[in-house]
Design an enzyme around this catalytic site. Structure first.
Site, PDB file in Angstrom:
ATOM      1  CG  ASP A 138      -2.032   1.012   1.133  1.00  0.00           C
ATOM      2  OD1 ASP A 138      -2.392   1.399   0.001  1.00  0.00           O
ATOM      3  OD2 ASP A 138      -2.559   1.412   2.185  1.00  0.00           O
ATOM      4  CG  HIS A 145      -4.824  10.408   2.913  1.00  0.00           C
ATOM      5  ND1 HIS A 145      -5.881  10.233   3.781  1.00  0.00           N
ATOM      6  CD2 HIS A 145      -3.902   9.468   3.257  1.00  0.00           C
ATOM      7  CE1 HIS A 145      -5.614   9.224   4.605  1.00  0.00           C
ATOM      8  NE2 HIS A 145      -4.426   8.739   4.309  1.00  0.00           N
ATOM      9  CD  GLU A 210      -6.441   4.517   4.666  1.00  0.00           C
ATOM     10  OE1 GLU A 210      -5.881   5.333   5.415  1.00  0.00           O
ATOM     11  OE2 GLU A 210      -5.827   3.570   4.131  1.00  0.00           O
ATOM     12  CD  GLU A 212      -5.480   2.776  -0.242  1.00  0.00           C
ATOM     13  OE1 GLU A 212      -4.660   2.203  -1.012  1.00  0.00           O
ATOM     14  OE2 GLU A 212      -5.350   2.829   0.988  1.00  0.00           O
ATOM     15  CG  ASP A 244      -5.663   0.124   3.579  1.00  0.00           C
ATOM     16  OD1 ASP A 244      -5.708  -1.004   4.108  1.00  0.00           O
ATOM     17  OD2 ASP A 244      -4.743   0.947   3.795  1.00  0.00           O
ATOM     18  NE  ARG A 248      -8.075   6.336   9.514  1.00  0.00           N
ATOM     19  CZ  ARG A 248      -7.318   6.205   8.448  1.00  0.00           C
ATOM     20  NH1 ARG A 248      -6.052   5.832   8.556  1.00  0.00           N
ATOM     21  NH2 ARG A 248      -7.818   6.410   7.253  1.00  0.00           N
ATOM     22  CD  GLN A 251      -3.225   4.537  10.713  1.00  0.00           C
ATOM     23  OE1 GLN A 251      -4.439   4.515  10.566  1.00  0.00           O
ATOM     24  NE2 GLN A 251      -2.419   5.098   9.839  1.00  0.00           N
ATOM     25  CE1 TYR A 255       2.849   7.226  12.540  1.00  0.00           C
ATOM     26  CE2 TYR A 255       1.619   7.169  14.592  1.00  0.00           C
ATOM     27  CZ  TYR A 255       2.341   7.877  13.651  1.00  0.00           C
ATOM     28  OH  TYR A 255       2.563   9.215  13.817  1.00  0.00           O
ATOM     29  CE  LYS A 264      -3.508   2.559   7.599  1.00  0.00           C
ATOM     30  NZ  LYS A 264      -4.470   3.083   6.604  1.00  0.00           N
ATOM     31  CB  THR A 268      -7.380  -5.039   1.909  1.00  0.00           C
ATOM     32  OG1 THR A 268      -6.477  -4.778   2.991  1.00  0.00           O
ATOM     33  CG2 THR A 268      -7.214  -3.961   0.845  1.00  0.00           C
ATOM     34  CB  THR A 372      -6.311   7.629   1.544  1.00  0.00           C
ATOM     35  OG1 THR A 372      -6.082   6.524   2.407  1.00  0.00           O
ATOM     36  CG2 THR A 372      -7.736   8.118   1.681  1.00  0.00           C
ATOM     37  CD  GLU A 386      -8.139  12.597   4.392  1.00  0.00           C
ATOM     38  OE1 GLU A 386      -8.386  11.441   3.975  1.00  0.00           O
ATOM     39  OE2 GLU A 386      -7.645  13.491   3.694  1.00  0.00           O
TER      40      GLU A 386
HETATM   41  O1  LIG Z   1       1.331   7.933   9.547  1.00  0.00           O
HETATM   42  C1  LIG Z   1       0.685   8.383   8.611  1.00  0.00           C
HETATM   43  O2  LIG Z   1       0.889   9.504   8.152  1.00  0.00           O
HETATM   44  C2  LIG Z   1      -0.407   7.576   8.030  1.00  0.00           C
HETATM   45  C3  LIG Z   1      -0.208   6.384   7.409  1.00  0.00           C
HETATM   46  C4  LIG Z   1      -1.294   5.622   6.838  1.00  0.00           C
HETATM   47  O3  LIG Z   1      -2.475   5.821   7.129  1.00  0.00           O
HETATM   48  C5  LIG Z   1      -0.922   4.542   5.881  1.00  0.00           C
HETATM   49  C6  LIG Z   1      -1.826   4.352   4.711  1.00  0.00           C
HETATM   50  O4  LIG Z   1      -2.628   3.422   4.652  1.00  0.00           O
HETATM   51  C7  LIG Z   1      -1.616   5.295   3.579  1.00  0.00           C
HETATM   52  C8  LIG Z   1      -2.737   5.701   2.707  1.00  0.00           C
HETATM   53  O5  LIG Z   1      -3.735   4.994   2.527  1.00  0.00           O
HETATM   54  O6  LIG Z   1      -2.633   6.784   2.099  1.00  0.00           O
HETATM   55 CA   LIG Z   2      -4.113   2.892   2.851  1.00  0.00          CA
HETATM   56 MG   LIG Z   3      -5.400  -3.148   4.406  1.00  0.00          MG
END
Ligand SMILES: O=C(O)/C=C/C(=O)CC(=O)CC(=O)O
Ligand SMILES: [Ca+2]
Ligand SMILES: [Mg+2]
Length: 439
Positions: A138, A145, A210, A212, A244, A248, A251, A255, A264, A268, A372, A386
């Site tokens: 991904d 975004h 998301e 995509e 996707d 959140r 995440q 992350y 994530k 999917t 995204t 968002e």
């Molecule tokens: O940490 C970040 O800025 C965010 C990362 C994501 O959300 C990863 C992702 O899936 C990217 C996307 O779909 O644009």
């Molecule tokens: Ca994504």
């Molecule tokens: Mg996924």
């Protein structure tokens, strides 16, 4: 017919078009000429079954599925690939073979009406995942975004300094890719509220989607062998709509420093039809978001063709219907609409070339997510995170409900169409999923 762009870009783009893109072409399958997504100029490939039978390769034409076995005028290796239960073998063949298949399908469907054509109403078919997914990667090509979500995760450091130099991505999980329509079970996971002393484990409370595009990879490159940007489109078999699904709260806690993991990979979703690179040729256009003041691209990521028509202009729409809306017979409400060319900073060719630039082998049936796709304005944002500004601004729904994140019973549907003056509109179809309660 008119080609996109003008001058040299227009001429180069026109070279990619042939009689199969003629907007006036007539197909004998009833309803196909008027179909919003699947007229004869599209010819997307997929895998279907009927009444519990084995999966077979088919082609969407109008509201019908044409079985792909036994078509006339095809070489043995193509016939053989069309007898498989997935598209992997077909998309491992050289690109000229896939073009040959497109031409044969077009000739069959626009020629003398066939008497006993193997056509089935799509309503009678079960559609399957079109490939055995090898690997799933991904990316993060949506610059708006990345800026929006970066501001929510890292208020003082939204768009990281590498963004305009290198296409950012991460390795996702192939095992949990599912075809559109598969219920999405709310994941459990570890989360920690900013003011909590310790993390806890339980159902995700900030479940998001998301918007995509997915790229199905064609062909193979040997380990160690990069893919020059001039050859990248040969490796783009076709596109699908991809969601996707993202947790959140999980995440935000997990992350750093390695990127998304369990937030994530619980599911999917992809749309069932593979809309080929050839079908999408009329919708290629010049990238819009790289400006003259941006860093100069490293040579391996740039060529004249990509700068002239490396982008794709596709119209996207995201709609939500809650369980209460469904019960009250209220139709889905549109959350956003956008154009992929207003969202994507990097081109699909740049993603393929960058991915293989270290010698990583990409194989037929691998899946790339674009990341995204959010446009510059709120009306075109590609995630609830968002739209609700991180949960601070609830989105009103018809019937009096509101949403900051997805609730159980919500159905989220993404629709993508390719539309421009002078070309026949074609669709990628829809990618949908309904949230089921956590287990
Ligand atoms: O940490 C970040 O800025 C965010 C990362 C994501 O959300 C990863 C992702 O899936 C990217 C996307 O779909 O644009
Ligand atoms: Ca994504
Ligand atoms: Mg996924």
């Amino acid at each position: 017919m008119a080609a996109p762009g003008s001058g040299q870009a227009g001429m180069m783009a026109e070279m990619m078009l042939d009689h199969t893109h003629d907007p006036a072409a007539h197909c004998w399958v009833p309803g196909a000429d008027a179909h919003p997504d699947f007229p004869v100029q599209n010819l997307p490939l997929g895998v279907y079954s009927i009444g519990g039978g084995s999966p077979r390769i088919g082609v969407a034409i109008g509201d019908m599925v044409l079985d792909a076995q036994g078509l006339p005028d095809l070489p043995g290796d193509v016939q053989d690939a069309l007898r498989q239960p997935t598209l992997n073998r077909l998309f491992a063949l050289p690109p000229a073979e896939r073009t040959r298949l497109r031409h044969a399908l077009f000739a069959y469907l626009t020629g003398e009406p066939a008497k006993h054509a193997p056509l089935h109403a799509v309503a009678d078919c079960t559609l399957h995942l079109p490939f055995t997914v090898g690997d799933y990667t991904d990316f993060y090509v949506g610059i708006h975004h990345a800026t929006n979500i970066g501001a929510l995760f890292r208020p003082d450091n939204p768009l990281l300094p590498n963004y305009r130099h290198v296409p950012i991505g991460y390795h996702g999980r192939a095992s949990s890719v599912r075809v559109s329509g598969t219920p999405v079970v709310r994941p459990n996971g570890q989360t920690k509220a900013p003011d909590a002393a310790a993390p806890g484990f339980g159902p995700c409370r900030r479940l998001d989607y998301e918007l995509e595009l997915g790229v199905w990879i064609a062909g193979d490159n040997e380990l160690g062998q990069p893919v020059p940007i001039a050859q990248a489109w040969d490796r783009i078999g076709g596109l699908c709509v991809l969601n996707d699904w993202s947790a959140r709260d999980i995440q935000a806690w997990e992350y750093q420093p390695l990127g998304p993991f369990l937030a994530k990979n619980f599911c999917t979703s992809v749309s069932p039809w593979v809309v080929t690179a050839e079908a999408l040729a009329p919708f290629r256009t010049a990238p819009r978001l790289r400006s003259a003041t941006d860093p100069k691209l490293l040579p391996y990521l740039a060529n004249e063709a990509d700068a002239a028509f490396g982008a794709l202009s596709l119209q996207t729409e995201v709609a939500l219907q809650s369980a209460a809306m469904r019960a009250a017979n209220l139709p889905p409400v549109v959350l956003s609409r956008g154009d992929s060319a207003d969202a994507m900073y990097w081109t699909l060719a740049q993603l393929v070339t960058h991915h293989a630039s270290n010698g990583c082998d990409l194989r037929a049936g691998d899946l790339l997510g674009t990341g995204t796709l959010s446009g510059p304005a709120r009306e075109s944002f590609g995630s609830l995170m968002e739209l609700s500004e991180g949960g601070k601004r609830p989105v009103p729904l018809p019937g009096g409900e509101e949403r900051t994140f997805l609730e159980d019973g919500d159905t989220l549907t993404i629709t993508v169409r390719a539309e421009r003056e002078g070309a026949r509109t074609i669709g990628l179809g829809t990618c949908t999923g309904t949230i089921a309660p956590a287990r």
